[in-house]
Scaffold this motif. Structure first.
Motif: not given
Length: 95
Positions: A64-65, A70-72, A77-80, A89-91
C-alpha cells in the motif's frame, strides 16, 4: 537489532520527512527512508517482501505504501516475477 544511535537518526529523518511532506502516509515515509538507506547493489532496487521483513510490517502495508509512493512519483514499482505478489521498488531520479 540496530543500535540506539541508528534508531534515533532514523527517527529524526522520518520526522523531518513528515514535516517536509505531510501528505505522505507515515508508513510510506518509513518505506521511502528505508529504500533510500538500503544501498541496494546492482539496480538499486529492493523487493517489497524484503522491505516487509526488514521493517517487521505486513507485506500488504508495504505494498500500500509502495502504491502511494509510486503515485506520488517517488518510486517506480515492477513485479518481481513468477507467482510472487512482491514488487521491486526503485527510487526515481528526482527522489
Amino acid at each position: 537489532m540496530p543500535d540506539r544511535p541508528a534508531l534515533t537518526d532514523l527517527q529524526r529523518q522520518w520526522e523531518a520527512l513528515q514535516i517536509e511532506h505531510p501528505q505522505l502516509d507515515p508508513v510510506a515515509a518509513l518505506v521511502l527512508l528505508a529504500l533510500r538507506q538500503s544501498g541496494a547493489p546492482g539496480d538499486g532496487s529492493v523487493s517489497t517482501a524484503l522491505m516487509s521483513r526488514r521493517l517487521g510490517l505486513e507485506h500488504a502495508l508495504i505494498r500500500r505504501a509502495a502504491a502511494e509512493l509510486e503515485t506520488g512519483g517517488w518510486v517506480s514499482a515492477q513485479p518481481v516475477g513468477g507467482a510472487s505478489p512482491a514488487l521491486r521498488l526503485i527510487l526515481t531520479p528526482t527522489c
